[in-house]
Scaffold this motif. Structure first.
Motif, mmCIF file in Angstrom:
data_model
loop_
_atom_site.group_PDB
_atom_site.id
_atom_site.type_symbol
_atom_site.label_atom_id
_atom_site.label_comp_id
_atom_site.label_asym_id
_atom_site.label_seq_id
_atom_site.Cartn_x
_atom_site.Cartn_y
_atom_site.Cartn_z
ATOM 1 N N PHE A 105 0.600 5.505 0.470
ATOM 2 C CA PHE A 105 -0.509 6.745 0.659
ATOM 3 C C PHE A 105 0.117 7.904 -0.102
ATOM 4 C CE2 PHE A 105 -0.778 4.176 4.683
ATOM 5 C CZ PHE A 105 -1.952 4.486 4.918
ATOM 6 N N HIS A 152 -4.072 4.823 -1.141
ATOM 7 C CA HIS A 152 -4.820 5.800 -0.481
ATOM 8 C C HIS A 152 -4.773 7.133 -1.569
ATOM 9 C CE1 HIS A 152 -6.400 8.137 3.314
ATOM 10 N NE2 HIS A 152 -5.923 9.100 2.088
ATOM 11 N N ASP A 173 -12.075 -0.142 6.949
ATOM 12 C CA ASP A 173 -10.907 0.887 7.461
ATOM 13 C C ASP A 173 -10.921 0.994 8.858
ATOM 14 O OD1 ASP A 173 -8.719 2.567 7.128
ATOM 15 O OD2 ASP A 173 -9.970 4.049 5.833
ATOM 16 N N SER A 215 -10.015 9.711 6.849
ATOM 17 C CA SER A 215 -9.673 10.192 5.451
ATOM 18 C C SER A 215 -9.706 9.197 4.438
ATOM 19 C CB SER A 215 -8.136 10.544 5.576
ATOM 20 O OG SER A 215 -8.136 12.013 6.586
ATOM 21 N N LYS A 249 0.830 -1.178 0.006
ATOM 22 C CA LYS A 249 0.135 0.041 0.047
ATOM 23 C C LYS A 249 0.914 1.338 -0.008
ATOM 24 C CE LYS A 249 -3.592 2.787 2.333
ATOM 25 N NZ LYS A 249 -4.265 2.532 3.601
ATOM 26 N N HIS A 286 -11.046 2.726 -0.048
ATOM 27 C CA HIS A 286 -12.107 3.609 0.242
ATOM 28 C C HIS A 286 -12.408 4.858 -0.491
ATOM 29 C CE1 HIS A 286 -8.283 6.092 1.464
ATOM 30 N NE2 HIS A 286 -7.994 5.332 2.536
HETATM 31 ZN ZN LIG Z 1 -6.465 5.570 3.771
#
Ligand SMILES: [Zn+2]
Ligand SMILES: [Zn+2]
Ligand SMILES: [Zn+2]
Ligand SMILES: [Zn+2]
Ligand SMILES: [Zn+2]
Ligand SMILES: [Zn+2]
Ligand SMILES: [Zn+2]
Ligand SMILES: [Zn+2]
Lengths: 460, 460, 460, 460
Positions: free
Chosen positions: A150, A182, A314, A287, A148, A238
């Motif tokens: 961000f 993200h 999340d 967020s 992942k 998300h």
């Molecule tokens: Zn996130």
């Protein structure tokens, strides 16, 4: 020993029938009717639904925000009590340390002996040096098949710029690792946060103002373009807004391997929650930010149609009093995130299935089957099928209750869905054949949960 | 009596595992492993695939074109030999007679005693009087839950204008009947046909020139608008072109209940086939016309992504010599349609699964599971699941052969896919538990096939 | 004799400057400053705007609806008084008679001796025999370069089916004639009208219910497809809705020569006007029907951006008392149409230019310049430029008034925009150099208006 | 003194007529016919076109790349000889110095005394400190109404990140300054350049490989999102690809004030030019890179339809031998850019107007009228209209020649369009009334060119 769950209404992502599930050891060995003869023990599920244990592909049991840390795996019984038997945890790489080492050191220290749900890991790129991108090639051999990054959070170690994204996508493509992102534009948020604070707009509500929909849309389009250049699949976590979902759908229509999830809260809550007085709004600081009722509708339609393919939580367990209050005078200091892992099944059943927004099949798909596929866990998780792990939820659709933090196991001092009605309840849960919830009560033990390696090339 | 199909690789629309299927009478009663103890007889499927019997939602066993009639249900063993155990037949309403009466008179006369596959019916509106649209309300009680209208074929009784379409959609919506539509602009085709013939362009190839892609696109957009005004679902049959598929996808993205299928031939053949010399092109005269290679690619992508949800055959058995030759001097007299019901599994396996265009799961979904749902037959058809009819194909993936009309059972003097390679072969087929194909040979009997009523509200 | 209009603010579709316009005879011979030396007479325009005379490409001075006929060219002074010096009239072909004969017989009888504005003609196809489509080839030589077809109005002689549309497009393409189309699905309207009446819904408001937006959208998409197959340009008249405009824009984006206009009333009025009590709603019965405020906004944006390229009036002068009341018990008998030719400039200036929705340049373009181009009249009309006809409006922007039927010249007993404020006023109008409006009063004579032949290939 | 250009065919963005242009001093005072009486001197333009002097909104007379500098304003006679009478120059801000100071110091030193064309300036943000963004507010008062930012060129001073873009857009919106953006993703280009070089791919062709279309598309979408958040207009320079153009068009369709230009070379050349042997490809190294023939077609269509609104040159005069050869062993060291200001009219006339791709009106609009508007120069430039500067090109359409560097004035050792045919030629050019080109030869002087201040709020 063979246990037969008998006469329940079994739901899979494609069918529904009254029948029996035969468990031998940790596995499902048969599904059918008239299987009594080969069973040793019988559990009656008549009048109840038999569902696969949920897979929540997006939880945080180790996240830190400005020095504050969420509740950990010692609260993972909450997931199980809520019908989720597998969680996938994001582990932020420590500076100067390998991602796998960070993960497995943590696993040893505070997960393997604490977990009450099965679990797998996402590696979060925090140290964007060449060694990190090279390490991506080795992750699948260790059972880590997702990384992942961000795009948000300027100035924090876990923020990634386009160079890091591109390099990660490049390595990941070769290794069969899925990159999850993200998506929010870090620069714009940083500017808007400073603007808000400088104008004295310090309340939680300004969290939303400082990260409008377009910061998410921009970053989503950006990473779609980066992934397209590399030829790599990408998974957008998300998704909160109709426009963002449409970007993902358009990319898919173009033939690109672009996927996304949404979360329970984006289907249920909106920016009005952030405006609640007395710092109540802080409970909903997460967020990306909560959006509008019209986005909620678009997201329900999106999950029903497969334009988004999973509903996660999340889950992020910060206390309101001791932790969220850090930001009482400055919303940018409110730890981001909210708990929810315990309520996913109940909320989706009540507000999705029972309102007709989702069929029971589609619910199971979004709750368990496709998340397991996304994570490379479908060899054993997410489905009531022969050879699968015997992770089974017996859901009693009768009656209803009200969600209250008092009755929660997540170890946080508030519930994101406090006061929401829930139809039916989780009656029993089996985790790899072991009964860990009975009559609605968690009866498992710390350490029942096991690390489940994810297989690579899940989205190729 | 209980038969156990043992150790096959069972494929459903969502999973794949080595296991056993237990049949009792006509039904599947269990799926699992270690079921020998409760079986009476064992069929070994080791090394083979165990697939649900196919559902072909679009066949013509009673179609007439300018006085010529296709081969009927006496050739339906071809379907079964090709792995399709259920077909859905379009029955053109007789003028002045009810749709159900037309269907069940025919059923009695020439279907129930001949059918070797299970079957269901679509009612084709041909007499657009009020009584016909009112009858739509009664159809579900008789097991007919789909009606079809043809926008093409100006001047023929089965042509429908917008008034008929609207009225049918209106009644159908209330009754839960799905309207299926053949979308082509009749006026334009009529003009272009006359133009071609007047210019001496009489060869089969001009069939395609006289019905270009836009005639299909226009009609598709039209019926989508009509259905949207009524609020009714609509199912677009035999989609041939990327643009048409995109119209359907856009409608779905708008939230409209619009669905479509394509057919094997539109995935495999193109307008060049129509240009074959010596009147060979006539074999490929069907409506809509074959398109381009680029459309083929778009259609493969569409079925893989669910933008279209079934692959049918539009099977239509006219002889080349005695029937297609009617149009030797005028392509407008060539009976429209081509046979294909026998080759659907083999072609899709070879050119879809084995090329990587479709996963085995997606193949099963398009071949059996979703067609059954579309038709309201999923209570018993389309899936290897507990309680389902024991319609099972054992597919031996080994070896390969060449499709040849000599080896076909469809009773037509040519094969649409003559010379195409086929990987693997249908080894055994069970129809509701009865072994009807063994060692690749059809061993069933006329009358083995049974009428299966379709349930209404399939696409609501 | 040379007249100099001096010191006005001259507006063209691309510029604005203080200067003078020199007229010699019927023509503009120079535009500039310091031209006094070569002028014989001076008209002072200081502080006023000098605009090209308007071109209204869509008026009805001869329309009949169920036996009732609109006011004719004897009221065309209303156009001139409202700043429109050229109108283009739709003439419905008489059955069994050529289009040009119909037009020029009428011209002789009731137009050439009556017209007070210059005029041109559209031929409306009403007799769809081969001779009619062949005649299209001859029209340009007679100064007729547009034909119109109505997709709406089932059962009326001026209704066209797809065959007629296709044939007209085909002939028109070769001849350079532009096909204009009234787009509404006739069948659906007919069904909905019958439904409304049968349910006792006879009020004017049900006019809108019986012809919803999708009937217009469907027909628009249909004719776009037909035109695309032919390769002909097509012009969609009176676009009322955002979705319809988007269809046209998409077609243009695809590279197709598809164009459209909207009308003043669709920018200003909405379905609420149709709901006015005491049969007042009948004043607003026109086809397509008035839509919503949100469509108004989309249409203002569309004309500003050029997605639609003209603003017409669809002027249609039926009396409310003696004619609209035919439909007092059945809205389907209310003659369709409303007057408006007199108010186009005032309304667009007040609600377009003065609100900032349109620049003055864009206004001139939509009011005069592009309509003239669309009609093949730009060799002499629509622009203040050298060599152009001296059709000039001097608009005094000062003051404001209220639109009232009392002060109207259109010969109808009501005004569509009764009570609307109008900023400024038409002070003077020159028609080919002749002063026909002075101090706001019409001072011209019947017969001042002249037939202006349209040139072909305007939109190719 | 009054000069009359007589009997030419005058072309504006909306009309074309045979007539005369009357010049008094620096201005056009009248346009018409029969103006001899008020003229002192007559220039015969019979049989020739009279066009407005071109406005090239995108030139580089001061650009430096890795220490190499382009030819400056001492070569601006090339522009004039090619029919372009106004150029807009990008001036890179010096570190630690104000933008206006940078510009006007340079103006004094090397522009005002050298320029042979009129000129205006864009300020290029290179020092992204707060003072710079604040200075944007003051620029319009100094006649600078555009700022430019480069998203490409990682590591160079003129590279801007999202923070700088957002801040610039914010200030610019308030000041009415238009932000122009060079859109390419800097990070990805940097990575791909390093990859190419590390793999030994050092030839000019790899310039294109290292900056694929998606780097431009991504950055374009990003800045559209940033501008939308701010509510500011944005102008995308040098659009090269269909996908990028479509992004701009979609934004406009959404109602956003997003605009773009393309350049002559992107309409005419493609990536094959970069592949020319013997380092000839280096002549075509510019950023963004040349694309494909299919993009060329899309761009021609885009300029014709107004989806892009100007055609510039991005003129950049680096010598091939002494400067481009810096990169003979490493394409990343080849100075980016190519000369073209002299050929814009000839190329667009020959390959646009004479092929039917552009009408003469549309050509004038793209070449002069709209660029002047974009730059806030339309109060005096870009149009043959009363009160405008007498910048006039007399174009003789007869004959044709071949473009050759020998005959060029641009001071560079190669011509981008060497060998291309040019129909017709620039016969005379007037710059503010002064004859500076006669019989095709430049006869003006250094210093004839004057700074023309741009007005703010041009695109609001
Ligand atoms: Zn996130
Ligand atoms: Zn998270
Ligand atoms: Zn058909
Ligand atoms: Zn068919
Ligand atoms: Zn009309
Ligand atoms: Zn009309
Ligand atoms: Zn640039
Ligand atoms: Zn440049």
């Amino acid at each position: 020993m063979r246990t037969l769950i008998k006469n329940g209404t079994i739901i899979t992502a494609i069918d529904e029938f009254v029948g029996d599930v035969l468990i031998e050891g940790e596995k499902i060995v048969a599904v059918g009717t008239k299987l009594d003869a080969i069973a040793d023990e019988i559990v009656d599920a008549k009048g109840k639904y038999v569902l696969p244990g949920g897979v929540d592909q997006h939880v945080h049991y180790s996240f830190e925000f400005k020095g504050e840390r969420v509740r950990g795996f010692e609260t993972s019984n909450a997931a199980v009590a809520g019908g989720t038997t597998t969680v996938v945890e994001f582990v932020n790489q420590e500076q100067g340390k390998g991602m796998a080492d960070t993960i497995f050191d943590m696993d040893k220290k505070e997960v393997s002996n604490q977990a009450m749900a099965d679990y797998s890991y996402h590696a979060v790129v925090c140290d964007p040096v060449d060694a990190t991108f090279e390490e991506i090639n080795d992750l699948p051999s260790k059972g880590i098949s997702t990384v992942k990054l961000f795009m948000a959070y300027k100035g924090m170690p876990f923020h990634s710029d386009d160079e890091a994204l591109y390099k990660a996508l490049k390595s990941a493509k070769e290794a069969g690792v899925t990159v999850m992102v993200h998506c929010e534009n870090a620069d714009v948020i940083d500017l808007l946060q400073k603007k808000m604070i400088s104008e004295g707009k310090t309340d939680p509500y300004y969290h939303a103002v400082s990260r409008p929909e377009r910061v998410e849309l921009e970053a989503t389009q950006r990473v779609i373009n980066l992934a397209a250049m590399v030829g790599a699949p990408v998974y957008i976590v998300h998704v909160t807004a109709e426009s963002v979902m449409e970007s993902i759908r358009s990319a898919k229509n173009e033939g690109l391997p672009v996927y996304g999830e949404t979360c329970v809260q984006y289907l249920m809550l909106d920016e009005d929650d952030l405006a609640k007085p007395n710092f109540e709004g802080a409970k909903y600081v997460m967020s990306p930010a909560l959006r509008t009722k019209s986005d909620q509708e678009a997201l329900w339609q999106a999950v029903d149609n497969g334009w988004l393919n999973a509903i996660s939580t999340d889950h992020c367990g910060f206390d309101w009093k001791s932790q969220k209050h850090m930001g009482v005078n400055d919303f940018t200091n409110i730890p981001n995130g909210a708990p929810g892992v315990e309520n996913r099944l109940g909320i989706l059943w009540t507000y999705g299935v029972n309102t007709g927004k989702l069929s029971k099949q589609r619910f199971v798909d979004l709750f368990a089957t496709t998340p397991a596929k996304n994570m490379g866990l479908d060899h054993c998780k997410g489905h009531i099928g022969v050879g699968m792990d015997a992770d089974i939820v017996i859901y009693d659709p009768n009656g209803s209750s009200v969600i209250s933090n008092e009755n929660s196991l997540h170890g946080v001092d508030y519930s994101t869905f406090e006061g929401y009605k829930q139809d039916g309840k989780v009656a029993k849960v089996f985790l790899r054949g072991k009964l860990v919830v009975d009559e609605g009560a968690f009866i498992g033990e710390k350490g029942d949960g096991k690390f489940i390696p994810g297989k690579p090339f899940a989205l190729c």
